[in-house]
Structure formats: structure tokens, C-alpha cells
Design an enzyme around this catalytic site. Structure first.
Site, short mmCIF file in Angstrom:
data_model
loop_
_atom_site.label_atom_id
_atom_site.label_comp_id
_atom_site.label_asym_id
_atom_site.label_seq_id
_atom_site.Cartn_x
_atom_site.Cartn_y
_atom_site.Cartn_z
N ASP A 127 36.25 30.78 39.88
CA ASP A 127 36.78 29.46 39.59
C ASP A 127 37.86 29.09 40.60
OD1 ASP A 127 39.13 30.92 38.55
OD2 ASP A 127 37.75 31.42 36.94
N HIS B 156 28.25 34.32 39.82
CA HIS B 156 28.89 33.21 39.10
C HIS B 156 30.15 32.82 39.88
CE1 HIS B 156 29.99 30.94 35.38
NE2 HIS B 156 31.23 31.21 35.78
N ASP C 48 20.68 39.23 36.65
CA ASP C 48 21.23 38.50 37.79
C ASP C 48 21.01 37.01 37.59
OD1 ASP C 48 22.26 37.73 40.20
OD2 ASP C 48 20.59 38.47 41.41
N GLU D 255 29.99 37.58 37.50
CA GLU D 255 31.21 37.05 38.11
C GLU D 255 32.01 38.18 38.74
OE1 GLU D 255 34.76 33.82 37.19
OE2 GLU D 255 33.80 34.86 35.51
#
Length: 640
Positions: free
Chosen positions: A93, A428, A480, A489
């Protein structure tokens, strides 16, 4: 946020004693494939450090190697009247969370402190030091006053509502601050630890900068200790992402331990000893080490002080810390009587589904460090009627865990992106999963990212090279898929401790002879020497050798000046490899240098007319000052 590291799931049973008995070392449950060269630890080391460049926030430097990233977060802090540009995004993020970022920098610095020589031999020390400085430069900005620390930029709630490249982000960039009215002893303590550990890294190559870091560390520690409280009680938006479940006692001890190592100031050793019981250092037996829980790290640092003869009058208390360090090692090895870490059928340490690998990399690093400082000794366990585990067993087990991560597992999957034939393709990660702004400059809005990119099948358009993802579940299974954030992530604190043990394994798997670097660091001097003194015993010496001698002396204005000639040689055998991108550090230098050029960020490089050193060849430079010989060492190079 690849967190999942709170202490809520940690077994904290008080460990009352460790029996002293002997058990013959049993064979490992799983023999790792890398013993005969099955894994390229040098390549994995390079990639593990490269990953941090994908996580950079701010104005990217000219040396940036992850080309699909661009500048981002350029107004961070502006609304608060402070410059908070820079630092690292924690995971997939675009939030800058202070607690995991500080832990990441502490572990990167510890990796260099322990294994800087090995990183230099692999040509990666310069990149590692640059990664550390990217973090410490940000922390210096985030600490504008002695009792103020900016703890977070952005928030997880608004960030998770959007799927955007960091270069496009339109989410909140509010900065959250700690001060006497809004304390955060855990975060301030961890940041103090990071600055103290980093000061050791820069002590010889950049002593002025090291002094600044140490001053920040001391002020942050005083702030953390005087104004006590959990940071997530002051900054509640952090609670659902990086909550301080273990409290702040571990960080206060952790910071004091690092300040003692960095400064040799007995006040910090006194603090570590006098608060050992009250803050849990000799009370808690914990088998999980990460961004929230620091007790095992404190306990191994304290055991290291004891083994180095630096305990002074506190030897008895530090013995208590060492017993807890032994518990951690025994629990990882499955040799404790009551509380062993679980394992998957394939042999990986297992704590939880969400980003379990963070605890595998951190445990492996701690076991390697403890093994190297035991110097042929052993840890004493309480399991199975009593057992001991020798230093070699600790290192062998740590190696098995690293090998699992790199692909020696039932799936044959490497959990480091870009390493091996089979690795995660759908990490991710916002920046990796959306076309690079350099290739596709059109703005990607908050919800457009979800609509157009998040659910796409197939691999990410940008390789998140070197990222270590959360990893498989308790059955060694792994999906995956980009939306499987618990497993796909990656996070900076997964990679930071892995840097160190990869450097250790890249240099060899046997007993480690500690040369000049180790001796210097024990005295608080982070000199990244790879050219050891004549006669020094080191198993994995660098092919680059440095020799210097005084060639002239003269008197002027009542002072004696000396000219020193330094020869840098590639001692590879004839027809061997060429040394390129050679970086040289010089400490305790008080005069001019001829024959070298200043490097872009720190240290020196060979002049442009001598860009490389073929096997058997040498380069020379001279310096003049009114002092004994300067410290000269190699900070990095490549063999081609």
C-alpha cells in the site's frame, strides 16, 4: 499492510527455568537443498536489498534501479508545516507506518553490523547502506524536536479504499504526531533503536552523520521513557493495522540495548539491567520476534553483551536474559519442554496464516547471530528430559528455513519474487500490479485501479524483484492470487532480517571467524572493513587487498605531517575475475586525498581512467595529514 504480527497470537508463558542436560544432536527433519550450492545466496542477497527501492517514497535518486517507480508523496507533511518527504511504504500500500518502518531500519542496520564484511564481499554493502540511509534521513525529518515524532503519514482506512500507484495517490496524506500529550513509547523507542543501530553503520564512513543519528536516538529514548504510553492509543487510526499489542516495555529495553552498543555509555546498560524485571526482559519467554514484539531481540543482544564480556556488574541479570535467549532458540528448534514453535509438514516454522514468513526470516536471523556469538558454545534446553543445541545446529536450522523460502519446499516454490523458476507472479502490491507511470502516464483513479487492475488475471506488469511474500499456510499450501493478501503481500520487515542471514550464507555455512569488522563493532566502530590486518584469521577474506605505508614525513608549524601511499590490489589468480564498481571508505582522515574520486553518496571510487581492476592488478592513491594512518576499507565491489 502485510502485518499479522501482533502479540495477540504469541505464546507468552513465563519460562521458569532451563535444565542443564545433554542430548545428542538429531538429524534435521528436512535436509535443505542448498548445502552443495543448490541456492545462489549471493543472488538472493542482491534481490533482497533491491526490493527496498520499490518501496521508496519521495524524490527517487539517480541511482534508482527499480525503473518502473517514480517520485511520490512529494507533499507529505506540508499541511503540518514539516517536511516528511521520503521514507518507505510498508508493504503493498501507500501508507508510511512508523512502527514497521523503524523496525525495518533497525534490522537492516543489525544485518550490516553483523555481516557487513560478507555483504561487501558480495558487492552489496553499498546498496545496503544506501537503503538504511533512506530510512534514517526520513526519521531525522520526522523528529524535528526532542519530544516530537511524526509517526505516520496517510491512514490505512482511506488507503485500502483505493488501488492506485503511489505516483497517482489521491488518498489522505495526513501526518500523525507523538508529543508529551500524545505519547508513544513503543514507536519512539523503536525509532531510537533504529537510529542507534544505524549510527554504528556510519560511525567510520560518516562520523558526523553517525553523531547526528546517535543524538536523535538519545532524545527519542528520553522522550519514550519520560512520557510513557502506547502509540496506538494516541494515534488510533494505526490500531487496526499496526497495533502495539505487546505494549512498550520491550521497545524501551530494545532501545537501551542498542544505545549501549552504539555509545558504550553504562547508563544504558544500567537501564537494561535495572528494568529487566519490571519491563519483562527477563520475565517473558517468547518465541516470536517482529515489528511488535522485540523481547527475543533484546534477549539475544543482552546475551551477546554477556558473551563479549561487556556485562560488568550486571552479569547476573544478563544471565537471566541469556536464559530467555536460549528459550527462543530451543523453541524454534523444537527442543523446549512446553512451548515449541509449530512447523508445516515441509518443515517451515509456523505461527499464523497472515504473513507467516516475517517470523521465519526474523527467527533465522536471530539464530544465525546467536550461533556466531556462541563461539563453539551451546544453548541449554528444557525439552525431552533436557537437551543442548550447539552453535552449528542453530545455523543449520536457520539455513533450512532460508532454503525453504528460496524453494526447498514441497511446492518447489520460491517465496522471493524474481528468484528461481517458480515464484509469485501476482504479488498484492499497488505499484507492481498497475502499469508503470513511465510506460502509461495516464492517471489511474482511486476506484479505477480496482476496476481495471486489481482483478486482472496473469502476472503483475512490474516485477517486484526481491520481495518476500507472506508465504504458505500450515499445510505448505499457497495460492498465487492478488486478492490473497495474507499470502501474496510482501513487506519491508520480511526482507530486512533476511539480508543479514543471506549474506552469512553467501559467505559459507561453517563456523565464522570474526575478523577486524567484528572486533571494531564490539567497540562501537562500524567500519565495514573487508581488507583485514596482516595475519587476521578470516575464512572468507575478500579478493581485494589494501596495503598502506608512510612514504614521507615533515614538520610544519609545530606539527608533523605524513604522506601515506595506499595500494588496492585484486588478488584473484591470473585469469580470474575483474573487480568493478569498487567503493572505498576512509575513516579518521584529516587531510586531502589524491588518486580517488568522491562517490555520489558516500566514500570514494577509483578515478575514471581506472574503472576496474583486472586480476593481479593494483591501483594507488595517497593522502596527507598530521595523524596516524587513516582507516581504509572496501565498502563494496562486483566481481565480473
Amino acid at each position: 499492510m502485510a502485518r499479522g504480527g501482533g502479540a495477540a497470537g504469541v505464546s507468552m508463558a513465563h519460562h521458569l527455568g532451563i535444565a542443564l542436560v545433554v542430548l545428542v544432536f538429531a538429524a534435521m527433519a528436512q535436509v535443505a537443498r542448498g548445502g552443495g550450492g543448490g541456492h545462489d545466496y549471493g543472488m538472493a542477497l542482491s534481490k533482497s536489498i533491491l526490493y527496498f527501492e520499490a518501496q521508496r517514497s519521495g524524490v527517487l535518486p539517480g541511482s534508482q534501479r527499480i525503473a518502473w517507480r517514480a517520485n511520490s508523496g512529494l507533499a507529505d507533511g506540508k499541511a503540518n508545516g514539516v517536511d516528511l518527504v521520503g521514507g518507505y511504504y510498508d508493504a503493498g500500500d501507500n501508507v508510511k507506518f512508523g512502527l514497521p518502518m523503524a523496525f525495518t531500519v533497525t534490522m537492516m542496520a543489525w544485518s550490516v553490523i553483523e555481516y557487513g564484511e560478507e555483504m561487501a564481499a558480495a558487492g552489496e554493502l553499498g546498496h545496503a547502506v544506501e537503503a538504511i540511509k533512506w530510512g534514517t534521513d526520513y526519521f531525522a525529518k520526522a523528529h524535528p524536536e526532542p519530544n516530537v515524532l511524526y509517526a505516520e503519514v496517510g491512514d490505512g482506512d482511506s488507503d485500502h479504499n483505493c488501488w492506485q500507484r503511489p505516483e497517482d495517490m489521491t488518498t489522505s496524506r495526513q501526518a500523525y504526531r507523538l508529543d508529551p500529550q500524545n505519547p508513544g513509547s513503543d514507536l519512539a523507542g523503536e525509532t531510537a533503536a533504529a537510529m542507534a543501530a544505524a549510527s554504528l553503520v556510519f560511525r567510520s564512513s560518516n562520523p558526523g552523520y553517525a553523531d547526528q543519528l546517535l543524538q536523535h536516538s538519545k532524545q527519542l529514548f528520553d522522550f519514550a521513557d519520560k512520557y510513557r504510553g502506547r502509540y496506538d492509543n494516541s494515534i488510533t487510526v494505526a490500531r487496526n493495522y499496526y497495533g502495539s499489542f505487546s505494549g512498550y516495555g520491550d521497545e524501551l529495553l530494545w532501545a537501551s540495548a542498542w544505545l549501549y552498543q552504539a555509545s558504550d555509555d553504562r547508563r544504558y546498560l544500567d537501564y537494561l539491567a535495572n528494568n529487566a524485571d519490571a519491563l519483562g526482559g527477563t520475565g517473558w519467554s517468547i518465541n516470536q520476534f517482529g515489528w511488535d514484539v522485540k523481547y527475543p531481540g533484546v534477549q539475544i543482544l543482552a546475551a551477546k553483551f554477556l558473551l563479549q564480556g561487556k556485562a560488568g556488574e550486571h552479569a547476573g541479570v544478563l544471565q537471566g536474559y541469556r536464559r530467555k535467549a536460549d528459550f527462543f532458540a530451543c523453541s524454534c528448534l523444537g527442543k523446549d519442554a512446553a512451548d515449541n514453535v509449530g512447523r508445516t509438514p515441509g518443515g517451515m516454522l509456523y505461527h499464523q496464516r497472515w504473513n507467516n514468513i516475517q517470523f521465519v526470516t526474523s527467527a533465522s536471523f536471530l539464530l544465525a547471530v546467536y550461533s556466531d556469538h556462541l563461539a563453539g558454545g551451546a544453548v541449554r534446553c528444557s525439552g525431552g528430559g533436557g537437551a543442548v543445541a550447539g552453535a552449528a545446529e542453530l545455523l543449520a536450522f536457520a539455513k533450512s528455513q532460508v532454503d525453504y523460502i528460496l524453494g526447498s519446499n514441497p511446492r518447489g516454490t520460491s517465496y522471493m519474487v524474481g528468484y528461481g523458476a517458480v515464484y509469485p507472479r501476482q504479488a498484492h502490491h499497488r505499484g507492481s500490479s498497475i502499469a508503470s507511470i513511465r510506460a502509461s502516464p495516464s492517471f489511474v483513479s482511486c476506484r479505477e485501479g480496482y476496476a481495471s487492475w486489481y482483478g486482472r488475471r496473469g502476472g503483475n506488469p512490474n516485477l517486484l524483484d526481491g520481495a518476500v511474500v507472506g508465504g504458505p499456510d500450515e499445510h505448505d499450501d499457497f495460492a498465487d492470487e492478488r486478492n490473497n493478501y495474507e499470502q501474496t503481500e510482501a513487506a519491508t520487515y520480511n526482507n530486512a532480517p533476511l539480508m543479514g542471514i543471506l549474506a552469512r550464507l553467501a559467505a559459507g555455512h561453517g563456523a565464522r571467524a570474526r575478523g577486524r569488522l567484528g572486533q571494531s563493532l564490539q567497540h562501537g566502530i562500524a567500519a565495514n572493513h573487508t581488507s583485514l590486518p596482516h595475519g587476521a584469521n578470516h575464512q572468507h577474506a575478500s579478493p581485494v587487498e589494501i596495503e598502506q605505508k608512510a612514504t614521507a614525513s615533515w614538520e610544519k608549524d609545530g606539527r608533523t605531517y605524513h604522506r601515506y601511499a595506499v595500494t588496492v590490489s585484486n588478488r584473484s589468480p591470473a585469469g580470474g575475475k575483474t573487480v568493478e564498481e569498487l567503493h572505498i571508505g576512509i575513516g579518521k582522515l584529516y587531510g586531502p586525498v589524491w588518486g580517488l574520486e568522491k562517490a555520489a553518496r558516500y566514500g570514494y571510487v577509483l578515478p575514471s581512467w581506472t574503472p576496474s581492476l583486472p586480476a593481479g592488478e593494483s591501483a594507488a592513491f595517497v593522502y596527507v595529514h598530521a595523524a596516524p594512518p587513516a582507516d581504509v576499507w572496501v565498502t563494496g565491489y562486483k566481481l565480473v
